[in-house]
Design a protein around this motif. Structure first.
Motif, PDB file in Angstrom:
ATOM      1  N   THR A 299       7.167  15.119   0.968  1.00 19.46           N
ATOM      2  CA  THR A 299       7.128  13.845   1.690  1.00 19.46           C
ATOM      3  C   THR A 299       6.696  14.053   3.137  1.00 19.46           C
ATOM      4  O   THR A 299       6.589  15.177   3.616  1.00 19.46           O
ATOM      5  CB  THR A 299       8.507  13.152   1.655  1.00 19.46           C
ATOM      6  OG1 THR A 299       9.460  13.978   2.333  1.00 19.46           O
ATOM      7  CG2 THR A 299       8.960  12.893   0.232  1.00 19.46           C
TER       8      THR A 299
ATOM      9  N   ARG B 130      -3.063   5.755   8.299  1.00 20.67           N
ATOM     10  CA  ARG B 130      -2.797   6.026   6.883  1.00 20.67           C
ATOM     11  C   ARG B 130      -2.842   7.526   6.604  1.00 20.67           C
ATOM     12  O   ARG B 130      -1.988   8.061   5.898  1.00 20.67           O
ATOM     13  CB  ARG B 130      -3.812   5.276   6.007  1.00 20.67           C
ATOM     14  CG  ARG B 130      -3.611   5.451   4.522  1.00 20.67           C
ATOM     15  CD  ARG B 130      -2.300   4.875   4.065  1.00 20.67           C
ATOM     16  NE  ARG B 130      -2.083   5.172   2.661  1.00 20.67           N
ATOM     17  CZ  ARG B 130      -1.212   4.568   1.900  1.00 20.67           C
ATOM     18  NH1 ARG B 130      -0.433   3.616   2.389  1.00 20.67           N
ATOM     19  NH2 ARG B 130      -1.072   4.906   0.646  1.00 20.67           N
ATOM     20  N   GLU B 131      -3.829   8.208   7.160  1.00 16.09           N
ATOM     21  CA  GLU B 131      -3.948   9.651   6.955  1.00 16.09           C
ATOM     22  C   GLU B 131      -2.698  10.366   7.478  1.00 16.09           C
ATOM     23  O   GLU B 131      -2.161  11.255   6.833  1.00 16.09           O
ATOM     24  CB  GLU B 131      -5.216  10.166   7.656  1.00 16.09           C
ATOM     25  CG  GLU B 131      -5.541  11.629   7.377  1.00 16.09           C
ATOM     26  CD  GLU B 131      -4.817  12.595   8.292  1.00 16.09           C
ATOM     27  OE1 GLU B 131      -4.423  13.684   7.817  1.00 16.09           O
ATOM     28  OE2 GLU B 131      -4.624  12.270   9.475  1.00 16.09           O
TER      29      GLU B 131
ATOM     30  N   LEU C  87       2.744   4.705  -0.121  1.00 14.63           N
ATOM     31  CA  LEU C  87       2.328   6.087   0.102  1.00 14.63           C
ATOM     32  C   LEU C  87       2.403   6.865  -1.205  1.00 14.63           C
ATOM     33  O   LEU C  87       3.250   6.566  -2.057  1.00 14.63           O
ATOM     34  CB  LEU C  87       3.231   6.738   1.150  1.00 14.63           C
ATOM     35  CG  LEU C  87       3.035   6.227   2.574  1.00 14.63           C
ATOM     36  CD1 LEU C  87       4.133   6.737   3.481  1.00 14.63           C
ATOM     37  CD2 LEU C  87       1.663   6.613   3.111  1.00 14.63           C
ATOM     38  N   PRO C  88       1.566   7.872  -1.382  1.00 19.40           N
ATOM     39  CA  PRO C  88       1.557   8.627  -2.638  1.00 19.40           C
ATOM     40  C   PRO C  88       2.903   9.266  -2.987  1.00 19.40           C
ATOM     41  O   PRO C  88       3.217   9.448  -4.151  1.00 19.40           O
ATOM     42  CB  PRO C  88       0.498   9.708  -2.410  1.00 19.40           C
ATOM     43  CG  PRO C  88      -0.326   9.239  -1.268  1.00 19.40           C
ATOM     44  CD  PRO C  88       0.532   8.311  -0.454  1.00 19.40           C
ATOM     45  N   TYR C  89       3.698   9.576  -1.982  1.00 22.05           N
ATOM     46  CA  TYR C  89       4.988  10.251  -2.222  1.00 22.05           C
ATOM     47  C   TYR C  89       6.183   9.291  -2.184  1.00 22.05           C
ATOM     48  O   TYR C  89       7.332   9.725  -2.195  1.00 22.05           O
ATOM     49  CB  TYR C  89       5.201  11.388  -1.216  1.00 22.05           C
ATOM     50  CG  TYR C  89       5.129  10.970   0.236  1.00 22.05           C
ATOM     51  CD1 TYR C  89       6.167  10.263   0.849  1.00 22.05           C
ATOM     52  CD2 TYR C  89       4.022  11.298   1.018  1.00 22.05           C
ATOM     53  CE1 TYR C  89       6.101   9.892   2.171  1.00 22.05           C
ATOM     54  CE2 TYR C  89       3.951  10.936   2.351  1.00 22.05           C
ATOM     55  CZ  TYR C  89       4.993  10.235   2.924  1.00 22.05           C
ATOM     56  OH  TYR C  89       4.927   9.860   4.242  1.00 22.05           O
ATOM     57  N   GLU C  90       5.936   7.990  -2.155  1.00 21.51           N
ATOM     58  CA  GLU C  90       7.028   7.017  -2.010  1.00 21.51           C
ATOM     59  C   GLU C  90       8.159   7.257  -3.018  1.00 21.51           C
ATOM     60  O   GLU C  90       9.335   7.195  -2.663  1.00 21.51           O
ATOM     61  CB  GLU C  90       6.499   5.595  -2.153  1.00 21.51           C
ATOM     62  CG  GLU C  90       7.592   4.547  -1.975  1.00 21.51           C
ATOM     63  CD  GLU C  90       7.116   3.153  -2.310  1.00 21.51           C
ATOM     64  OE1 GLU C  90       7.467   2.221  -1.578  1.00 21.51           O
ATOM     65  OE2 GLU C  90       6.414   2.996  -3.327  1.00 21.51           O
TER      66      GLU C  90
ATOM     67  N   GLU D 210       0.181   9.848   5.069  1.00 23.06           N
ATOM     68  CA  GLU D 210       0.064  10.579   3.807  1.00 23.06           C
ATOM     69  C   GLU D 210       0.296  12.076   3.955  1.00 23.06           C
ATOM     70  O   GLU D 210       0.525  12.769   2.964  1.00 23.06           O
ATOM     71  CB  GLU D 210      -1.315  10.331   3.192  1.00 23.06           C
ATOM     72  CG  GLU D 210      -1.469   8.922   2.674  1.00 23.06           C
ATOM     73  CD  GLU D 210      -2.810   8.671   2.002  1.00 23.06           C
ATOM     74  OE1 GLU D 210      -3.643   9.603   1.924  1.00 23.06           O
ATOM     75  OE2 GLU D 210      -3.019   7.525   1.549  1.00 23.06           O
TER      76      GLU D 210
ATOM     77  N   TRP E 213       0.864  -1.174   0.000  1.00 23.96           N
ATOM     78  CA  TRP E 213       0.000   0.000   0.000  1.00 23.96           C
ATOM     79  C   TRP E 213       0.904   1.230   0.000  1.00 23.96           C
ATOM     80  O   TRP E 213       1.015   1.936   0.987  1.00 23.96           O
ATOM     81  CB  TRP E 213      -0.902  -0.036   1.223  1.00 23.96           C
ATOM     82  CG  TRP E 213      -2.062   0.898   1.207  1.00 23.96           C
ATOM     83  CD1 TRP E 213      -2.488   1.696   0.186  1.00 23.96           C
ATOM     84  CD2 TRP E 213      -2.970   1.120   2.294  1.00 23.96           C
ATOM     85  NE1 TRP E 213      -3.602   2.402   0.565  1.00 23.96           N
ATOM     86  CE2 TRP E 213      -3.919   2.061   1.857  1.00 23.96           C
ATOM     87  CE3 TRP E 213      -3.065   0.624   3.590  1.00 23.96           C
ATOM     88  CZ2 TRP E 213      -4.946   2.511   2.674  1.00 23.96           C
ATOM     89  CZ3 TRP E 213      -4.091   1.076   4.397  1.00 23.96           C
ATOM     90  CH2 TRP E 213      -5.014   1.992   3.943  1.00 23.96           C
TER      91      TRP E 213
END
Length: 194
Positions: free
Chosen positions: A62, A49-50, A18-21, A53, A16
Motif C-alpha cells: 500500500t 494519481r501517480e 487505488l489499485p491497492y484499496e 499509486e 477512482w
C-alpha cells in the motif's frame, strides 16, 4: 430550527479506487469522527494519481493517499472508500477521512527554506464542493464531529533541504490561504487542534 436527517443535495463523486484499496485495513464507519484537510502540493491530477499509486509499504503493498481529492474546478474524486483506512496523517488514520484539496502549495520546493510561502488561493468551486462533501459525509457517518488541517495534527520538524541547520515543519497544509473562517462554521464540525 430542527436538523434535517434527509440526504444533502446531489454531490457527484467520481470513484477512482487505488489499485491497492482492498489491501487497506477495513473499519466500521462508527470509528470515524474526524476529517483532515490536506493540500496536494502537486501541479496536476496525473502526478497526484501517480503519487497515490506508489507503494510505500511493501509488506502490505500500500501507499499514501487521501480518501477524496477536490480539483480547482470543484470535481470530487474518491481514491479510497470511507470504510478503509487510508494513509494520510501519521497517528490519525484509523479515525479519520482525508480530503486533499488541489493546490500548488510549496511545489516543487517543499523542503527549501527559501520557498515556504503558499501563494495560490483555493477556488470558490473547491470550497463549495468541499462543503457539499462534508454535508454528505456527516449524513453518511453520524459519528463525524471534528475537522482539522494536516498542519494541526502533524507538527514534526525536519532539516531544510537547502540548510540542514534550519528546521522546517514537515506538514504545512492546507496552509495559510485555506479559508477556515468560512469552512468551519459552514461544516458544522468543530476544529480539532490537539
Amino acid at each position: 430550527m430542527p436538523i434535517s436527517t434527509s440526504p444533502p443535495p446531489e454531490l457527484v463523486v467520481h470513484d477512482w479506487p487505488l489499485p491497492y484499496e482492498a489491501r487497506l485495513n477495513h473499519r466500521g464507519l462508527s470509528a470515524i469522527d474526524l476529517v483532515v484537510i490536506h493540500c496536494t502540493e502537486l501541479p496536476d491530477m496525473a502526478m497526484t494519481r501517480e503519487f497515490g499509486e506508489r507503494v510505500h509499504y511493501p509488506q502490505k503493498g500500500t501507499g499514501n493517499s487521501g480518501h477524496y481529492y477536490i480539483t480547482e474546478a470543484g470535481e470530487v474524486y474518491r481514491f479510497v472508500a470511507n470504510d478503509r483506512v487510508a494513509n494520510h496523517t501519521k497517528d490519525w488514520n484509523t479515525r479519520s477521512i482525508g480530503i486533499e484539496m488541489f493546490n500548488l502549495g510549496r511545489y516543487p520546493h517543499w523542503g527549501d527554506s527559501r520557498h515556504q510561502a503558499f501563494t495560490v488561493a483555493y477556488t470558490k468551486a473547491q470550497i463549495q464542493s468541499l462543503l457539499a462533501l462534508l454535508r454528505q459525509l456527516k449524513h453518511d457517518i453520524p459519528s463525524l464531529r471534528h475537522i482539522a488541517g494536516h498542519e494541526d495534527l502533524d507538527t514534526r520538524l525536519e532539516p531544510a533541504s537547502d540548510d540542514a541547520k534550519i528546521m522546517l515543519r514537515r506538514r504545512q497544509d492546507p496552509g495559510p490561504l485555506f479559508p477556515w473562517e468560512d469552512v468551519v462554521p459552514a461544516s458544522g464540525l468543530a476544529r480539532l487542534r490537539p
